[in-house]
Scaffold this motif. Structure first.
Motif, PDB file in Angstrom:
ATOM      1  N   VAL A 160       0.828  -1.206   0.000  1.00  0.00           N
ATOM      2  CA  VAL A 160       0.000   0.000   0.000  1.00  0.00           C
ATOM      3  C   VAL A 160       0.865   1.259   0.000  1.00  0.00           C
ATOM      4  O   VAL A 160       0.595   2.223  -0.732  1.00  0.00           O
ATOM      5  CB  VAL A 160      -0.943  -0.001   1.221  1.00  0.00           C
ATOM      6  N   ASP A 161       1.920   1.271   0.819  1.00  0.00           N
ATOM      7  CA  ASP A 161       2.803   2.445   0.895  1.00  0.00           C
ATOM      8  C   ASP A 161       3.482   2.720  -0.451  1.00  0.00           C
ATOM      9  O   ASP A 161       3.536   3.871  -0.910  1.00  0.00           O
ATOM     10  CB  ASP A 161       3.870   2.238   1.979  1.00  0.00           C
ATOM     11  N   GLU A 162       3.990   1.677  -1.082  1.00  0.00           N
ATOM     12  CA  GLU A 162       4.682   1.864  -2.356  1.00  0.00           C
ATOM     13  C   GLU A 162       3.705   2.245  -3.466  1.00  0.00           C
ATOM     14  O   GLU A 162       4.046   3.019  -4.365  1.00  0.00           O
ATOM     15  CB  GLU A 162       5.458   0.598  -2.727  1.00  0.00           C
TER      16      GLU A 162
ATOM     17  N   TYR B 229       1.031   4.003  -3.023  1.00  0.00           N
ATOM     18  CA  TYR B 229       0.709   5.411  -2.778  1.00  0.00           C
ATOM     19  C   TYR B 229       1.825   6.309  -3.324  1.00  0.00           C
ATOM     20  O   TYR B 229       1.558   7.312  -4.002  1.00  0.00           O
ATOM     21  CB  TYR B 229       0.522   5.655  -1.279  1.00  0.00           C
ATOM     22  N   LYS B 230       3.065   5.950  -3.028  1.00  0.00           N
ATOM     23  CA  LYS B 230       4.194   6.757  -3.492  1.00  0.00           C
ATOM     24  C   LYS B 230       4.288   6.791  -5.019  1.00  0.00           C
ATOM     25  O   LYS B 230       4.698   7.792  -5.604  1.00  0.00           O
ATOM     26  CB  LYS B 230       5.497   6.198  -2.909  1.00  0.00           C
ATOM     27  N   ALA B 231       3.887   5.682  -5.652  1.00  0.00           N
ATOM     28  CA  ALA B 231       3.968   5.612  -7.111  1.00  0.00           C
ATOM     29  C   ALA B 231       2.878   6.446  -7.777  1.00  0.00           C
ATOM     30  O   ALA B 231       3.085   7.052  -8.833  1.00  0.00           O
ATOM     31  CB  ALA B 231       3.866   4.154  -7.565  1.00  0.00           C
ATOM     32  N   VAL B 232       1.698   6.489  -7.160  1.00  0.00           N
ATOM     33  CA  VAL B 232       0.555   7.180  -7.769  1.00  0.00           C
ATOM     34  C   VAL B 232       0.505   8.659  -7.390  1.00  0.00           C
ATOM     35  O   VAL B 232       0.032   9.492  -8.164  1.00  0.00           O
ATOM     36  CB  VAL B 232      -0.764   6.488  -7.362  1.00  0.00           C
ATOM     37  N   LYS B 233       1.014   9.017  -6.216  1.00  0.00           N
ATOM     38  CA  LYS B 233       0.947  10.391  -5.718  1.00  0.00           C
ATOM     39  C   LYS B 233       1.450  11.424  -6.735  1.00  0.00           C
ATOM     40  O   LYS B 233       0.773  12.438  -6.966  1.00  0.00           O
ATOM     41  CB  LYS B 233       1.732  10.498  -4.411  1.00  0.00           C
ATOM     42  N   PRO B 234       2.616  11.234  -7.369  1.00  0.00           N
ATOM     43  CA  PRO B 234       3.099  12.240  -8.327  1.00  0.00           C
ATOM     44  C   PRO B 234       2.159  12.445  -9.514  1.00  0.00           C
ATOM     45  O   PRO B 234       2.175  13.504 -10.142  1.00  0.00           O
ATOM     46  CB  PRO B 234       4.446  11.659  -8.798  1.00  0.00           C
ATOM     47  N   LEU B 235       1.346  11.434  -9.836  1.00  0.00           N
ATOM     48  CA  LEU B 235       0.438  11.534 -10.980  1.00  0.00           C
ATOM     49  C   LEU B 235      -0.914  12.124 -10.591  1.00  0.00           C
ATOM     50  O   LEU B 235      -1.726  12.449 -11.461  1.00  0.00           O
ATOM     51  CB  LEU B 235       0.214  10.141 -11.586  1.00  0.00           C
ATOM     52  N   SER B 236      -1.164  12.262  -9.280  1.00  0.00           N
ATOM     53  CA  SER B 236      -2.483  12.685  -8.811  1.00  0.00           C
ATOM     54  C   SER B 236      -2.834  14.106  -9.251  1.00  0.00           C
ATOM     55  O   SER B 236      -4.008  14.459  -9.341  1.00  0.00           O
ATOM     56  CB  SER B 236      -2.562  12.579  -7.289  1.00  0.00           C
ATOM     57  N   THR B 237      -1.826  14.929  -9.536  1.00  0.00           N
ATOM     58  CA  THR B 237      -2.106  16.304  -9.964  1.00  0.00           C
ATOM     59  C   THR B 237      -2.772  16.338 -11.337  1.00  0.00           C
ATOM     60  O   THR B 237      -3.369  17.345 -11.716  1.00  0.00           O
ATOM     61  CB  THR B 237      -0.808  17.131 -10.015  1.00  0.00           C
ATOM     62  N   LYS B 238      -2.668  15.230 -12.078  1.00  0.00           N
ATOM     63  CA  LYS B 238      -3.258  15.168 -13.421  1.00  0.00           C
ATOM     64  C   LYS B 238      -4.662  14.555 -13.406  1.00  0.00           C
ATOM     65  O   LYS B 238      -5.309  14.483 -14.442  1.00  0.00           O
ATOM     66  CB  LYS B 238      -2.359  14.334 -14.350  1.00  0.00           C
ATOM     67  N   PHE B 239      -5.129  14.102 -12.224  1.00  0.00           N
ATOM     68  CA  PHE B 239      -6.449  13.501 -12.138  1.00  0.00           C
ATOM     69  C   PHE B 239      -7.529  14.563 -12.383  1.00  0.00           C
ATOM     70  O   PHE B 239      -7.367  15.717 -11.978  1.00  0.00           O
ATOM     71  CB  PHE B 239      -6.684  12.885 -10.750  1.00  0.00           C
ATOM     72  N   PRO B 240      -8.636  14.193 -13.033  1.00  0.00           N
ATOM     73  CA  PRO B 240      -9.750  15.140 -13.200  1.00  0.00           C
ATOM     74  C   PRO B 240     -10.226  15.639 -11.833  1.00  0.00           C
ATOM     75  O   PRO B 240     -10.327  14.863 -10.880  1.00  0.00           O
ATOM     76  CB  PRO B 240     -10.828  14.291 -13.892  1.00  0.00           C
TER      77      PRO B 240
ATOM     78  N   LEU C 282     -12.898  13.969  -9.571  1.00  0.00           N
ATOM     79  CA  LEU C 282     -12.632  12.790  -8.754  1.00  0.00           C
ATOM     80  C   LEU C 282     -12.350  13.143  -7.306  1.00  0.00           C
ATOM     81  O   LEU C 282     -12.266  12.264  -6.455  1.00  0.00           O
ATOM     82  CB  LEU C 282     -11.440  12.005  -9.330  1.00  0.00           C
ATOM     83  N   GLY C 283     -12.194  14.436  -7.033  1.00  0.00           N
ATOM     84  CA  GLY C 283     -11.913  14.850  -5.661  1.00  0.00           C
ATOM     85  C   GLY C 283     -10.418  14.859  -5.375  1.00  0.00           C
ATOM     86  O   GLY C 283      -9.595  14.483  -6.211  1.00  0.00           O
ATOM     87  N   GLY C 284     -10.069  15.273  -4.180  1.00  0.00           N
ATOM     88  CA  GLY C 284      -8.660  15.380  -3.808  1.00  0.00           C
ATOM     89  C   GLY C 284      -8.030  14.037  -3.498  1.00  0.00           C
ATOM     90  O   GLY C 284      -8.694  13.104  -3.052  1.00  0.00           O
ATOM     91  N   PHE C 285      -6.720  13.945  -3.728  1.00  0.00           N
ATOM     92  CA  PHE C 285      -5.972  12.725  -3.430  1.00  0.00           C
ATOM     93  C   PHE C 285      -5.579  12.758  -1.959  1.00  0.00           C
ATOM     94  O   PHE C 285      -5.243  13.818  -1.419  1.00  0.00           O
ATOM     95  CB  PHE C 285      -4.722  12.662  -4.326  1.00  0.00           C
ATOM     96  N   PRO C 286      -5.614  11.616  -1.245  1.00  0.00           N
ATOM     97  CA  PRO C 286      -5.268  11.599   0.187  1.00  0.00           C
ATOM     98  C   PRO C 286      -3.877  12.169   0.443  1.00  0.00           C
ATOM     99  O   PRO C 286      -2.965  12.036  -0.379  1.00  0.00           O
ATOM    100  CB  PRO C 286      -5.330  10.105   0.534  1.00  0.00           C
ATOM    101  N   ASP C 287      -3.716  12.811   1.602  1.00  0.00           N
ATOM    102  CA  ASP C 287      -2.419  13.403   1.959  1.00  0.00           C
ATOM    103  C   ASP C 287      -1.405  12.345   2.359  1.00  0.00           C
ATOM    104  O   ASP C 287      -0.197  12.599   2.354  1.00  0.00           O
ATOM    105  CB  ASP C 287      -2.601  14.395   3.112  1.00  0.00           C
ATOM    106  N   GLN C 288      -1.875  11.176   2.726  1.00  0.00           N
ATOM    107  CA  GLN C 288      -0.971  10.096   3.118  1.00  0.00           C
ATOM    108  C   GLN C 288      -1.612   8.742   2.868  1.00  0.00           C
ATOM    109  O   GLN C 288      -2.824   8.636   2.702  1.00  0.00           O
ATOM    110  CB  GLN C 288      -0.591  10.219   4.596  1.00  0.00           C
ATOM    111  N   ALA C 289      -0.771   7.710   2.838  1.00  0.00           N
ATOM    112  CA  ALA C 289      -1.273   6.356   2.622  1.00  0.00           C
ATOM    113  C   ALA C 289      -2.020   5.883   3.857  1.00  0.00           C
ATOM    114  O   ALA C 289      -1.749   6.340   4.974  1.00  0.00           O
ATOM    115  CB  ALA C 289      -0.103   5.415   2.327  1.00  0.00           C
ATOM    116  N   PRO C 290      -2.991   4.983   3.703  1.00  0.00           N
ATOM    117  CA  PRO C 290      -3.717   4.450   4.871  1.00  0.00           C
ATOM    118  C   PRO C 290      -2.741   3.880   5.892  1.00  0.00           C
ATOM    119  O   PRO C 290      -1.823   3.127   5.542  1.00  0.00           O
ATOM    120  CB  PRO C 290      -4.598   3.354   4.262  1.00  0.00           C
ATOM    121  N   SER C 291      -2.925   4.252   7.153  1.00  0.00           N
ATOM    122  CA  SER C 291      -1.998   3.810   8.200  1.00  0.00           C
ATOM    123  C   SER C 291      -2.478   2.580   8.949  1.00  0.00           C
ATOM    124  O   SER C 291      -1.750   2.042   9.787  1.00  0.00           O
ATOM    125  CB  SER C 291      -1.770   4.959   9.206  1.00  0.00           C
TER     126      SER C 291
END
Length: 427
Positions: A262-264, A266-277, A280-289
């Motif tokens: 899950v952590d990896e 999140y790290k892989a998708v986070k940089p691409l989240s700025t391109k999401f429509p 879809l709403g905001g991307f989480p600030d951190q991975a589920p703990s």
């Protein structure tokens, strides 16, 4: 189908690296799922394989966040699940059957799945027939939907569903008696009748509505980047172990460290989240703990080189796994699924009736849909004027939708507010 695609991606990601043993196992999985689309039919059944005793034991054992929600409200408020509830949950299954006039891999909707800008609406493909079935431990149909020749069919055993959640089935009869005439299709469903509706007509209306609103764009390159990122993470975290062969069935164990995965991811998708429509709403600030910090996995079975079944123990997701406590669920595949047929006694529902039913049920909480004052002789909201309908059309609400909302008890101002909230700001 989503499960098949997911495991295929796992296999593809692993094929990029790993030991010879893992690579061989991954290739087996990839080839097994490739065969799913070779036939003209396919059936998947997801079932709760836990016995009533296992369900009850699992309900007693889970105290944390993960375990609490896995068996729904039956474990709610710390109450111990009774034997009746455990028996009702045990054996529940959801089945999906697909049949077509040609191999499934050649059906446009499946060929274009996941390809940005090339998606095809499966519901309008008359060469494909689909059914979804919720059944109890005895195989009795509780809820069923079929799609045949561009027509949708719905059937429910309302009393059995109500009984399943521990309520008195007589409440169904009471609901039917209180329904207004405009919600007759709901009454037909509650009475156990098949109802049918025209999927093409619904699609045309949806297109008419969506065409007046700004839809989120899908960047094909973004889709490729996401897929490559996911495959990279899976290739580094998921492992396959060949457990041998018995009675012609091959057994593989597919596993991954849950929190690391899950952590990896999140790290892989986070940089691409700025391109999401933005829709879809905001991307989480951190991975589920709260993901368990342990390795979890599933048993995968192949027969004749094709996918046969997969079993996953939900107890792995509990905060604390107690010895001897298990909650297995199973996904089984059948290449020779029965051909889906249209029921012969369905009650036809018009678009207007269907819209009234959906909106009426949606407004039930306000008292507008089921109150005794809701009759054809009582006006729940002032009728819309031609000018108001024209203005709402400019906000993306079709005349049919506007009048349906109005009949459900919404005023012009109510509908306008909903439309404005649903319309994204112009660039």
């Amino acid at each position: 189908m989503p499960v098949a695609v997911t495991v295929s991606v796992l296999a593809t990601g692993l094929a990029a690296c790993g030991t010879v043993e893992q690579l061989s196992a991954a290739q087996k999985v990839s080839k097994a799922f490739d065969k799913v689309g070779n036939g003209k039919s396919a059936g998947f059944t997801l079932s709760i394989d836990a016995t009533p005793e296992q369900v009850a034991a699992f309900a007693r054992s889970g105290k944390g966040k993960h375990g609490k929600g896995l068996v729904g409200s039956a474990r709610g408020n710390g109450r111990e699940m009774d034997e009746k509830a455990a028996k009702a949950i045990s054996g529940l299954s959801v089945s999906v059957a697909v049949s077509a006039d040609k191999p499934l891999k050649d059906v446009e909707a499946f060929k274009n799945a996941g390809k940005a800008g090339r998606n095809t609406d499966l519901t309008l493909d008359k060469s494909v027939r689909v059914s979804y079935l919720l059944a109890d431990r005895n195989g009795t149909a509780l809820l069923e939907y079929r799609q045949v020749d561009g027509t949708g069919y719905l059937h429910a055993d309302a009393k059995a569903l109500v009984k399943l959640v521990g309520e008195d089935p007589s409440v169904v009869d009471e609901m039917r008696e209180d329904l207004p005439e405009k919600l007759k299709p709901v009454g037909d469903v509650l009475a156990g009748k098949w109802v049918s509706f025209d999927l093409q007509s619904l699609a045309d209306r949806a297109k008419e509505s969506d065409g007046k609103k700004a839809a989120p764009g899908v960047d094909p390159e973004l889709g490729n980047q996401l897929l490559n990122s996911v495959k990279d993470v899976l290739g580094r975290t998921v492992t396959y172990e060949d457990k041998g062969k018995k009675d012609g069935t091959e057994h593989l164990w597919v596993s991954a460290p849950a929190r690391q995965l899950v952590d990896e991811m999140y790290k892989a998708v986070k940089p691409l989240s700025t391109k999401f429509p933005k829709q879809l709403g905001g991307f989480p600030d951190q991975a589920p703990s709260d993901v368990p910090d342990r390795r979890i996995g599933l048993d995968l079975y192949l027969k004749g080189g094709a996918f046969s079944s997969a079993t996953f123990d939900l107890a792995q997701l509990a905060d604390k796994v107690e010895p001897g406590v298990n909650f297995p669920v199973k996904l089984a595949f059948n290449q020779a699924a029965p051909n889906v047929q249209a029921p012969g006694d369905a009650v036809k529902v018009t678009d207007e009736q269907l819209t009234d039913a959906v909106l009426g049920l949606g407004s039930a909480g306000t008292g507008n849909a089921f109150g005794p004052e809701d009759t054809d002789d009582v006006t729940l909201a002032p009728p819309l004027t031609d000018a108001q309908i024209k203005e709402l059309a400019g906000l993306g609400v079709t005349e049919t939708e506007a009048r349906a909302f109005n009949r459900a008890g919404l005023t012009y101002e109510d509908i306008k507010e909903i439309a404005q909230e649903d319309t994204p700001p112009r660039a």
